[in-house]
Design an enzyme around this catalytic site. Structure first.
Site, PDB file in Angstrom:
ATOM      1  N   ARG A 188      -3.119   6.418   1.117  1.00  0.00           N
ATOM      2  CA  ARG A 188      -3.652   7.632   1.757  1.00  0.00           C
ATOM      3  C   ARG A 188      -2.688   8.384   2.668  1.00  0.00           C
ATOM      4  NH1 ARG A 188      -9.187   4.709   3.340  1.00  0.00           N
ATOM      5  NH2 ARG A 188      -7.683   3.024   3.336  1.00  0.00           N
ATOM      6  N   ARG A 237       0.828  -1.232   0.000  1.00  0.00           N
ATOM      7  CA  ARG A 237       0.000   0.000   0.000  1.00  0.00           C
ATOM      8  C   ARG A 237       0.852   1.268   0.000  1.00  0.00           C
ATOM      9  NH1 ARG A 237      -5.606  -0.956   2.062  1.00  0.00           N
ATOM     10  NH2 ARG A 237      -6.016  -2.975   1.153  1.00  0.00           N
ATOM     11  N   TYR A 289     -14.968 -12.650   0.130  1.00  0.00           N
ATOM     12  CA  TYR A 289     -15.773 -11.430  -0.067  1.00  0.00           C
ATOM     13  C   TYR A 289     -17.011 -11.702  -0.912  1.00  0.00           C
ATOM     14  CZ  TYR A 289     -12.187  -8.532   2.037  1.00  0.00           C
ATOM     15  OH  TYR A 289     -11.329  -7.965   2.924  1.00  0.00           O
ATOM     16  N   ARG A 310      -6.333  11.408  -5.901  1.00  0.00           N
ATOM     17  CA  ARG A 310      -7.535  10.612  -5.651  1.00  0.00           C
ATOM     18  C   ARG A 310      -8.779  11.502  -5.667  1.00  0.00           C
ATOM     19  NH1 ARG A 310     -11.628   8.640  -3.247  1.00  0.00           N
ATOM     20  NH2 ARG A 310     -11.562   7.129  -1.563  1.00  0.00           N
ATOM     21  N   ASP A 366      -6.705  -2.699  -7.295  1.00  0.00           N
ATOM     22  CA  ASP A 366      -7.278  -3.349  -6.112  1.00  0.00           C
ATOM     23  C   ASP A 366      -7.597  -4.792  -6.448  1.00  0.00           C
ATOM     24  OD1 ASP A 366      -8.240  -2.544  -3.300  1.00  0.00           O
ATOM     25  OD2 ASP A 366      -9.824  -3.835  -4.053  1.00  0.00           O
TER      26      ASP A 366
HETATM   27  O1  CP3 Z   1       0.049  -2.644  -2.159  1.00  0.00           O
HETATM   28  C1  CP3 Z   1      -0.545  -1.903  -2.944  1.00  0.00           C
HETATM   29  O2  CP3 Z   1      -0.561  -0.669  -2.854  1.00  0.00           O
HETATM   30  C2  CP3 Z   1      -1.228  -2.520  -4.116  1.00  0.00           C
HETATM   31  C3  CP3 Z   1      -2.610  -2.165  -4.310  1.00  0.00           C
HETATM   32  C4  CP3 Z   1      -3.586  -2.757  -3.337  1.00  0.00           C
HETATM   33  C5  CP3 Z   1      -4.602  -2.018  -2.713  1.00  0.00           C
HETATM   34  N1  CP3 Z   1      -5.342  -2.864  -1.958  1.00  0.00           N
HETATM   35  C6  CP3 Z   1      -4.789  -0.573  -2.853  1.00  0.00           C
HETATM   36  C7  CP3 Z   1      -5.823   0.091  -2.059  1.00  0.00           C
HETATM   37  C8  CP3 Z   1      -3.720  -4.074  -2.938  1.00  0.00           C
HETATM   38  C9  CP3 Z   1      -2.880  -5.274  -3.275  1.00  0.00           C
HETATM   39  C10 CP3 Z   1      -4.840  -4.141  -2.079  1.00  0.00           C
HETATM   40  C11 CP3 Z   1      -5.267  -5.382  -1.420  1.00  0.00           C
HETATM   41  C12 CP3 Z   1      -6.643  -5.478  -0.976  1.00  0.00           C
HETATM   42  N2  CP3 Z   1      -7.668  -4.644  -1.267  1.00  0.00           N
HETATM   43  C13 CP3 Z   1      -7.154  -6.520  -0.166  1.00  0.00           C
HETATM   44  C14 CP3 Z   1      -6.391  -7.697   0.330  1.00  0.00           C
HETATM   45  C15 CP3 Z   1      -6.192  -7.573   1.779  1.00  0.00           C
HETATM   46  C16 CP3 Z   1      -4.945  -6.843   2.129  1.00  0.00           C
HETATM   47  O3  CP3 Z   1      -5.084  -5.706   2.623  1.00  0.00           O
HETATM   48  O4  CP3 Z   1      -3.892  -7.435   1.984  1.00  0.00           O
HETATM   49  C17 CP3 Z   1      -8.496  -6.254   0.065  1.00  0.00           C
HETATM   50  C18 CP3 Z   1      -9.447  -7.078   0.896  1.00  0.00           C
HETATM   51  C19 CP3 Z   1      -8.803  -5.077  -0.641  1.00  0.00           C
HETATM   52  C20 CP3 Z   1     -10.130  -4.433  -0.718  1.00  0.00           C
HETATM   53  C21 CP3 Z   1     -10.036  -3.097  -0.173  1.00  0.00           C
HETATM   54  N3  CP3 Z   1      -9.600  -2.020  -0.917  1.00  0.00           N
HETATM   55  C22 CP3 Z   1     -10.287  -2.657   1.148  1.00  0.00           C
HETATM   56  C23 CP3 Z   1     -10.808  -3.520   2.272  1.00  0.00           C
HETATM   57  C24 CP3 Z   1     -10.007  -1.289   1.179  1.00  0.00           C
HETATM   58  C25 CP3 Z   1     -10.128  -0.352   2.346  1.00  0.00           C
HETATM   59  C26 CP3 Z   1     -11.511   0.225   2.353  1.00  0.00           C
HETATM   60  C27 CP3 Z   1     -11.665   1.340   3.358  1.00  0.00           C
HETATM   61  O5  CP3 Z   1     -12.828   1.643   3.624  1.00  0.00           O
HETATM   62  O6  CP3 Z   1     -10.675   1.852   3.866  1.00  0.00           O
HETATM   63  C28 CP3 Z   1      -9.567  -0.919  -0.119  1.00  0.00           C
HETATM   64  C29 CP3 Z   1      -9.148   0.412  -0.547  1.00  0.00           C
HETATM   65  C30 CP3 Z   1      -7.757   0.539  -1.031  1.00  0.00           C
HETATM   66  N4  CP3 Z   1      -7.062  -0.400  -1.720  1.00  0.00           N
HETATM   67  C31 CP3 Z   1      -6.951   1.698  -0.907  1.00  0.00           C
HETATM   68  C32 CP3 Z   1      -5.753   1.420  -1.563  1.00  0.00           C
HETATM   69  C33 CP3 Z   1      -4.605   2.352  -1.773  1.00  0.00           C
HETATM   70  C34 CP3 Z   1      -7.381   2.985  -0.249  1.00  0.00           C
HETATM   71  C35 CP3 Z   1      -8.062   3.746  -1.321  1.00  0.00           C
HETATM   72  C36 CP3 Z   1      -8.593   5.093  -0.940  1.00  0.00           C
HETATM   73  O7  CP3 Z   1      -9.549   5.197  -0.160  1.00  0.00           O
HETATM   74  O8  CP3 Z   1      -8.083   6.086  -1.509  1.00  0.00           O
END
Ligand code: CP3
Length: 345
Positions: free
Chosen positions: A28, A24, A150, A37, A74
Site C-alpha cells: 500500500r 511487503r 488464525y 488494487r 497472501d
Molecule cells: O512480502 C510480501 O509482499 C509477500 C506477500 C505477503 C502479504 N502478506 C501481502 C499482503 C505476505 C507474505 C503476507 C504475510 C501475511 N499475511 C501474514 C503473516 C504475518 C506477517 O505479516 O509476516 C499474515 C498474518 C497475513 C494476513 C494478512 N494479510 C493481514 C493481517 C493483512 C493486513 C490486513 C489489514 O487490515 O491491513 C493482510 C493484507 C495484505 N497482505 C496486504 C498485502 C500487500 C495489504 C493488502 C491491501 O489492503 O491492499
C-alpha cells in the site's frame, strides 16, 4: 540466475554487494499498487487475478530497485481453499469462518491440490517468470503454527489463547490440524518451486509467542518435516525461515535444514551469529524509514558491516514495510544498501 547475489548469499557464497528485498514490498505504500488494487476489487480478488498479481509483483523492481521479487499473494490463499472463508474487515483485520473447534472440523477441511485449486497462483508465477529474467522470484507460504493460530482463533489475537490451549489441552485436535497444514504447506511450496520460483520463504511470523519448550514440542517437528521434504524434492532451492520476536528460538531453528534465518529488528545480528551458522536475512526496523536519511544510512551501515560476518547476508526490513512509508525512502534504502555494502567490502 543460479549466480544471482541473493541465491549466492543464501547458499553462503561471497557476493560483490549485499542484496536487498523488502517484506511487503508490493503494497500500500506504492501509489501504483493502490491504483491496481482499486481496479481489482478486494485484496483477495487481486491475489486471484494472475495478470494483475504479476503486474503488482513486478512493481517494486522498477519503483525501488530491489534485487528480487516476491510473489504477490497472501498466507491465507491456500487456507481459503481448505474451506475457510476469509474476510478483511477494516479496523479488525482478517476474519476467518467457520472457526475450527473439533477434530471433526479438521476432518472437514480439504487439502488443496495446487495444480487444480491454486492454479491461479502457479499461473501468476509463470507470467512473472516470463517478464523477470535477471532477478530471482521468491515464493512463500505461512507455516503451520502461524496458519493454525488464525484458524483456531478466527482472526488476529493478542494472547493466542485458542491456539495455546488447544496445543496443551487437546493434542488430538492440535496434531490433526498441524498434520493437515504440514501437508498443505509442503505441497503448496513444492508446486511454487515446480512452477518456477527461485527460493522460498516460510513465514512463521508469530512463532515467537511460544516458549522455546512449547515451540520445540508442538511446532518445530512440523516445520522440520516440511523443510526435509522440500530439500529432498528440490535440493537446489534455498529456504528462508522467518518469524518476528523469535531470538529465543534461533538455536532450535538452526537445526532446520534451511539456508537462511530471517531476523526482525529486535535481534542484533551478532547475537544471532553466536547461535546459528546459517545465512542471515534482515533486519532494519521498518520505522527507520520514517527517520532522516542520515539515520537510515547509519543504521544500514551497522547492519551491513555486521552482516559481513555471517556466511551470507540478504538485507531486508525486520518485518513488512509500513503502508505510510514514503516510496522515496524505500528507494533510498535500496540504493544505500548497495552503495555502502560495496564500500565496506
Ligand atoms: O512480502 C510480501 O509482499 C509477500 C506477500 C505477503 C502479504 N502478506 C501481502 C499482503 C505476505 C507474505 C503476507 C504475510 C501475511 N499475511 C501474514 C503473516 C504475518 C506477517 O505479516 O509476516 C499474515 C498474518 C497475513 C494476513 C494478512 N494479510 C493481514 C493481517 C493483512 C493486513 C490486513 C489489514 O487490515 O491491513 C493482510 C493484507 C495484505 N497482505 C496486504 C498485502 C500487500 C495489504 C493488502 C491491501 O489492503 O491492499
Amino acid at each position: 540466475m543460479k549466480d544471482h547475489p541473493i541465491l549466492k548469499a543464501a547458499r553462503g557464497e561471497k557476493t560483490d554487494y549485499t542484496p536487498v528485498w523488502i517484506m511487503r514490498q508490493a503494497g500500500r505504500y506504492s501509489a501504483k499498487y493502490r491504483e491496481i488494487r482499486a481496479k481489482a476489487g478486494s485484496f483477495m480478488d487481486l491475489c486471484r487475478n494472475p495478470e494483475l498479481a504479476a503486474e503488482v509483483t513486478l512493481l517494486p523492481i522498477e519503483e525501488i530497485g530491489v534485487d528480487a521479487a516476491i510473489l504477490f499473494s497472501d498466507i491465507f490463499v491456500p487456507v481459503e481453499k481448505m474451506g475457510i472463508n476469509i474476510e478483511f474487515v477494516s479496523g479488525k483485520g482478517p476474519v476467518l469462518s467457520p472457526v475450527v473447534r473439533t477434530v471433526e472440523d479438521v476432518k472437514n477441511l480439504s487439502i488443496p491440490v495446487p495444480e487444480d485449486d491454486l492454479s491461479y497462483v502457479l499461473e501468476t508465477i509463470k507470467i512473472i517468470k516470463d517478464h523477470l529474467t535477471d532477478r530471482p522470484l521468491i515464493g512463500f507460504s505461512g507455516a503451520p503454527f502461524t496458519l493454525a493460530s488464525y484458524i483456531l482463533e478466527g482472526g488476529s489475537t493478542k494472547d493466542y489463547r485458542a491456539a495455546k490451549t488447544t496445543m496443551w489441552n487437546n493434542s488430538e485436535l492440535w496434531q490433526a490440524l498441524m498434520d493437515k497444514l504440514t501437508v498443505v504447506v509442503t505441497e503448496y511450496l513444492s508446486s511454487q518451486i515446480k512452477a518456477g520460483v527461485d527460493l522460498v520463504q516460510i513465514f512463521d511470523s508469530w512463532m515467537g509467542v511460544l516458549s522455546a519448550e512449547d515451540y520445540e514440542k508442538y511446532v518445530f517437528p512440523h516445520t522440520k518435516k516440511i523443510v526435509d521434504i522440500l530439500k529432498e524434492r528440490h535440493p537446489d532451492t534455498p529456504i528462508i525461515h522467518f518469524g518476528v520476536n523469535s531470538s529465543h528460538l534461533i538455536e532450535v531453528n538452526n537445526l532446520l535444514d534451511v539456508d537462511v534465518i530471517g531476523l526482525d529488528w529486535r535481534t542484533e545480528i551478532p547475537f544471532a551469529l553466536g547461535r546459528t551458522d546459517k545465512s542471515i536475512q534482515g533486519n532494519l526496523d521498518p520505522v527507520a524509514l520514517f527517520a532522516d536519511e542520515k539515520v537510515i544510512e547509519e543504521k544500514v551501515r551497522k547492519i551491513v558491516i555486521e552482516g559481513l560476518r555471517a556466511r551470507g547476508h540478504i538485507f531486508n526490513l525486520g518485518h513488512g514495510i509500513l503502508p505510510q512509508t514514503d516510496p522515496e525512502k524505500a528507494k533510498f534504502l535500496v540504493e544505500t544498501v548497495h552503495r555502502i555494502s560495496r564500500e565496506v567490502r
